[in-house]
Every structure is written in C-alpha cells, then in structure tokens.
Design an enzyme around this catalytic site. Structure first.
Site, PDB file in Angstrom:
ATOM      1  N   TYR A   1       0.829  -1.206   0.000  1.00 21.00           N
ATOM      2  CA  TYR A   1       0.000   0.000   0.000  1.00 21.00           C
ATOM      3  C   TYR A   1       0.864   1.256   0.000  1.00 21.00           C
ATOM      4  O   TYR A   1       0.487   2.271  -0.561  1.00 21.00           O
ATOM      5  CB  TYR A   1      -0.897   0.034   1.237  1.00 21.00           C
ATOM      6  CG  TYR A   1      -2.190  -0.730   1.095  1.00 21.00           C
ATOM      7  CD1 TYR A   1      -2.182  -2.107   0.911  1.00 21.00           C
ATOM      8  CD2 TYR A   1      -3.411  -0.081   1.167  1.00 21.00           C
ATOM      9  CE1 TYR A   1      -3.369  -2.818   0.803  1.00 21.00           C
ATOM     10  CE2 TYR A   1      -4.606  -0.782   1.062  1.00 21.00           C
ATOM     11  CZ  TYR A   1      -4.571  -2.144   0.881  1.00 21.00           C
ATOM     12  OH  TYR A   1      -5.749  -2.826   0.776  1.00 21.00           O
TER      13      TYR A   1
ATOM     14  N   LYS B   1       3.586 -15.400   3.242  1.00 19.39           N
ATOM     15  CA  LYS B   1       3.822 -16.138   1.993  1.00 19.39           C
ATOM     16  C   LYS B   1       5.333 -16.344   1.908  1.00 19.39           C
ATOM     17  O   LYS B   1       6.003 -15.953   0.948  1.00 19.39           O
ATOM     18  CB  LYS B   1       3.258 -15.327   0.821  1.00 19.39           C
ATOM     19  CG  LYS B   1       3.290 -16.025  -0.518  1.00 19.39           C
ATOM     20  CD  LYS B   1       2.262 -17.143  -0.663  1.00 19.39           C
ATOM     21  CE  LYS B   1       2.472 -17.901  -1.962  1.00 19.39           C
ATOM     22  NZ  LYS B   1       1.692 -19.163  -2.005  1.00 19.39           N
TER      23      LYS B   1
ATOM     24  N   ASP C   1      -2.362 -18.422   1.233  1.00 17.42           N
ATOM     25  CA  ASP C   1      -3.313 -19.186   0.399  1.00 17.42           C
ATOM     26  C   ASP C   1      -3.985 -20.269   1.232  1.00 17.42           C
ATOM     27  O   ASP C   1      -5.188 -20.498   1.161  1.00 17.42           O
ATOM     28  CB  ASP C   1      -2.633 -19.752  -0.861  1.00 17.42           C
ATOM     29  CG  ASP C   1      -1.281 -20.410  -0.598  1.00 17.42           C
ATOM     30  OD1 ASP C   1      -0.784 -20.337   0.546  1.00 17.42           O
ATOM     31  OD2 ASP C   1      -0.730 -21.005  -1.548  1.00 17.42           O
TER      32      ASP C   1
ATOM     33  N   ASP D   1      -6.214  -7.132   4.238  1.00 21.73           N
ATOM     34  CA  ASP D   1      -7.325  -6.536   3.507  1.00 21.73           C
ATOM     35  C   ASP D   1      -8.185  -7.628   2.886  1.00 21.73           C
ATOM     36  O   ASP D   1      -9.409  -7.645   3.022  1.00 21.73           O
ATOM     37  CB  ASP D   1      -6.771  -5.603   2.415  1.00 21.73           C
ATOM     38  CG  ASP D   1      -7.881  -5.011   1.568  1.00 21.73           C
ATOM     39  OD1 ASP D   1      -8.870  -4.529   2.157  1.00 21.73           O
ATOM     40  OD2 ASP D   1      -7.766  -5.052   0.323  1.00 21.73           O
TER      41      ASP D   1
ATOM     42  N   ASP E   1     -12.235  -9.311   4.264  1.00 21.92           N
ATOM     43  CA  ASP E   1     -13.472  -9.368   3.461  1.00 21.92           C
ATOM     44  C   ASP E   1     -13.995 -10.805   3.455  1.00 21.92           C
ATOM     45  O   ASP E   1     -15.188 -11.048   3.587  1.00 21.92           O
ATOM     46  CB  ASP E   1     -13.218  -8.923   2.010  1.00 21.92           C
ATOM     47  CG  ASP E   1     -13.504  -7.442   1.802  1.00 21.92           C
ATOM     48  OD1 ASP E   1     -13.344  -6.668   2.760  1.00 21.92           O
ATOM     49  OD2 ASP E   1     -13.891  -7.060   0.671  1.00 21.92           O
TER      50      ASP E   1
HETATM   51  C1  IPM Z   1     -10.390  -1.563   3.845  1.00 21.35           C
HETATM   52  C2  IPM Z   1     -10.653  -1.009   2.476  1.00 21.35           C
HETATM   53  C3  IPM Z   1      -9.535  -0.044   2.088  1.00 21.35           C
HETATM   54  C4  IPM Z   1      -8.240  -0.830   2.062  1.00 21.35           C
HETATM   55  C5  IPM Z   1      -9.772   0.678   0.757  1.00 21.35           C
HETATM   56  C6  IPM Z   1     -11.063   1.446   0.756  1.00 21.35           C
HETATM   57  C7  IPM Z   1      -8.620   1.568   0.390  1.00 21.35           C
HETATM   58  O1  IPM Z   1     -10.803  -2.029   1.552  1.00 21.35           O
HETATM   59  O2  IPM Z   1     -10.318  -0.774   4.806  1.00 21.35           O
HETATM   60  O3  IPM Z   1     -10.270  -2.785   3.969  1.00 21.35           O
HETATM   61  O4  IPM Z   1      -7.894  -1.445   1.041  1.00 21.35           O
HETATM   62  O5  IPM Z   1      -7.549  -0.829   3.078  1.00 21.35           O
HETATM   63 MG    MG Z   2     -10.757  -3.968   2.389  1.00 22.51          MG
END
Ligand code: IPM
Ligand code: MG
Length: 353
Positions: free
Chosen positions: A142, A187, A219, A243, A247
């Site tokens: 990032y 990894k 993975d 990240d 999700d």
């Molecule tokens: C998160 C989001 C952010 C990230 C985006 C919106 C930049 O996906 O907070 O997980 O990738 O960190």
């Molecule tokens: Mg995210």
C-alpha cells in the site's frame, strides 16, 4: 470522562451510518454521564469535490485534536472507472492511516447465533467462530515505492524489522488476553518480506511462551478460514493479506454490514466499519448501521469503558433478536427497517435500559 470525537462521514452510505453511530454514542454518553463533543470534518470524494484533497489539512488537524475518530466510508464510482484520475477518495483513507501512524488494524470476526444461516457457509462450520485479524496498516504494498507507465508498473512490498516487530507485539498482546493462539499469516515460500516476518516472529515467540505461535501461508489461511474458521484465535498479517482475508471473514458473520474495526498506533485511534461506501445504496436508507455502531462499542472499550461497550453490544443483539434488521439480514416476511429505524431502535433500547 470528556470525549472529543472527530466525525468523518465520507461518501456513499457513510453519512447515513455515521448519523446512527453518533446517535448511539450520544445516548451512551448521556446514560453514563460522559461529556462528548463532536468535530465534523470532510474526507474522501466529498473532500475532493469541495477542496480538491481527500484528506485536507483541516481534517488532519481535527483528527489530531480529538481523542478518537469515528470514521465511516470513502469511495465513489466516478473515480473507479477512471484510471487516469490524479487523486482518489481512497487516498484520503490511506493518508489518514499514515499521518496518524495507525499501524494496527484490529478486525474481529464473530458470529451472531440468529444470523448463522445468513453465512454462505454451513451452520455447523461457522457456529462459534470467533477470531481477530490484526492487519498491519501502514506498510507493505500500500505504501511501498510505486511506479506506473503504459508498459510497466510495480508496487513494492517493503517491511522493516521495526514495523514487523511492533505489529507482532499487538498480535501477542491480543493472544495473551484471549485463547493464547497466534497464527502468523505470510507467503514465506515466495516473498522475501514474508521471510523476514517469519524470522522476526520466530525470534519473538520465545518471549511469549504462554502463547502458541504457528505459521500459515496466506493461500492456505484463505482456505482454512472457510474450512475450519474455529481454528483461529488471533491472526496477524501484512497489510494486503489482511485486507483480503477480512473481506473473506465477513462471510463468516453473514454480512459486510456487521464488522467493525479499530485502527490504533501512534496518534488518535480511528474506529470504522470494514465495509466500503456502497454508493449504489446512498440515500436509500437500506445500509446496515451495525458495523458503525459496533465500532462505537470498540471506541468505548479502547478507553476501558467496558460497561458502555457492553451495553451497545447488548442493544445490537436485542435488535437482531427482535428482527429489527436492515433488508440484507432480515428474516423472510419480516418487517421493513431501514438504517434510521435500526439506529433509532438501538438508541431507544439504550435510553430505556
Ligand atoms: C479496507 C478497504 C480499504 C483498504 C480501501 C477502501 C482503500 O478495503 O479498509 O479494507 O484497502 O484498506
Ligand atoms: Mg478492504
């Protein structure tokens, strides 16, 4: 206690869920006799439109002067489909993380008994899953050196020993307070940065003999999370892996709209839902405010105001049990509740308590 809160509502559904988070915060402060003041500040696409900068200096100042930041979401599709855009809303979020030194992002993944069936995974698999992902938030790809022209592009996954060590310490501290099991996700079979993570973690593990440390390739961790989520207690990982995995983690809880997070580090801590700005739902009063409201619970708990956090969690559970839910988690044939109605119900519950 006196609490000075910077409120950054941002884009899309941000302002709607922010309003509910603030209402819950106010109700809890009234109940427990805390003095709370709010400083509203702009960020994301909203701030680009207004002043051309997704994290303006005034907003940074408001954050620095606050005890905590209540953040909602940033992002707007008009930037997503334009690879030439010079400035993007997400840069505001990244600038905030970097300038506030928020290197530790704590993302709990929990299940709610009455929502187990909402998970795409089998009930018996997710029931009882309860882990925390500690995501490193100010390093890695990032923020590493980047380059892009029409023929080639790269992002550098840079990590220093000091960055790795401080995030692992956060991981160990959480593991010690929980089930004493830390999984370092990397990894290391391919990436040099991961090999350094593993080396540092192995050195540090000897300092924490009460914690069982194990290592897992990312993975494999992605698979294990849906195959056997109860395996995990605390997982610690780099920015990009965290990240992606968080999700995935939201599928265990059943909705993105349920997961809060806390970002802590050098300066003012930030409390925010893990979901994004869901622009398609903007203004429709359908976004789930629970991730934002649970972020307020994490905010109180950060200041060791345990009873305050507990009351919010109790109110959230009560709303779910009473089927006061936004559409994506409502039971079949259940009454219609929007963002505002769910928030108001929770505020009311807190006031009556
Ligand atoms: C998160 C989001 C952010 C990230 C985006 C919106 C930049 O996906 O907070 O997980 O990738 O960190
Ligand atoms: Mg995210």
């Amino acid at each position: 206690m006196d609490l000075k809160i910077a409120v950054l509502a941002g884009d899309g559904i941000g302002p709607e869920i922010s309003e509910q988070g603030v209402a819950v915060m106010t109700a809890v402060c009234e109940k427990f006799g805390h003095q709370v003041t709010y400083q509203y500040a702009i960020c994301g696409a909203d701030a680009i439109d207004k002043v051309g900068d997704p994290f303006p200096e005034d907003t940074f100042k408001a954050c620095m002067e606050a005890d905590a930041v209540l953040f909602s979401a940033v992002g707007d599709p008009k930037f997503d489909n334009d690879p030439t855009a010079k400035v993007r809303p997400e840069q505001g979020l990244l600038a905030m993380r970097k300038k506030l030194g928020l290197y530790a992002n704590v993302r709990p993944v929990e299940t709610f008994e009455c929502l187990i069936h909402k998970s795409p995974l089998k009930d018996e698999l997710v029931r009882g899953a309860d882990f925390i992902c500690i995501r490193e938030l100010t390093g890695g790809m990032y923020f590493g050196e980047k380059y892009q022209d029409d023929e080639k592009a790269y992002d550098t996954n840079f990590y220093s020993r000091a960055e790795i060590e401080r995030i692992l310490r956060v991981g160990y501290a959480y593991a010690q307070r929980r089930r004493k099991h830390l999984t370092v996700v990397d990894k290391a079979n391919v990436l040099a940065s991961s090999r350094l993570w593993r080396q540092v973690a192995k050195e540090m593990a000897t300092e924490y003999p009460d914690v069982q440390t194990d290592f897992m390739y990312v993975d494999n961790a992605a698979m294990r999370m849906i195959q056997d989520p109860r395996f995990f207690d605390v997982m610690v990982t780099e920015n990009t892996f965290g990240d992606i995995l968080t999700d995935e983690g939201s599928c265990i809880s059943g909705s993105m709209g349920l997961l809060p997070s806390a970002s802590t580090g050098e300066h003012t801590p930030v409390f925010e839902p893990i979901h994004g700005s869901w622009p398609q739902a903007k203004g429709l009063n359908i976004a789930n405010p629970l991730a934002q409201i649970l972020s307020v619970a994490m905010l109180f708990e950060y200041f060791n105001l345990e009873a305050e956090g507990k009351l919010i969690r109790e109110a959230v559970n009560a709303s779910l049990d009473a089927n006061v839910r936004t559409p994506e988690i409502q039971v079949e044939g259940g009454a219609k509740y929007g963002t505002k109605e769910v928030g108001a119900w929770i505020v009311d519950y807190i006031k009556k308590k």
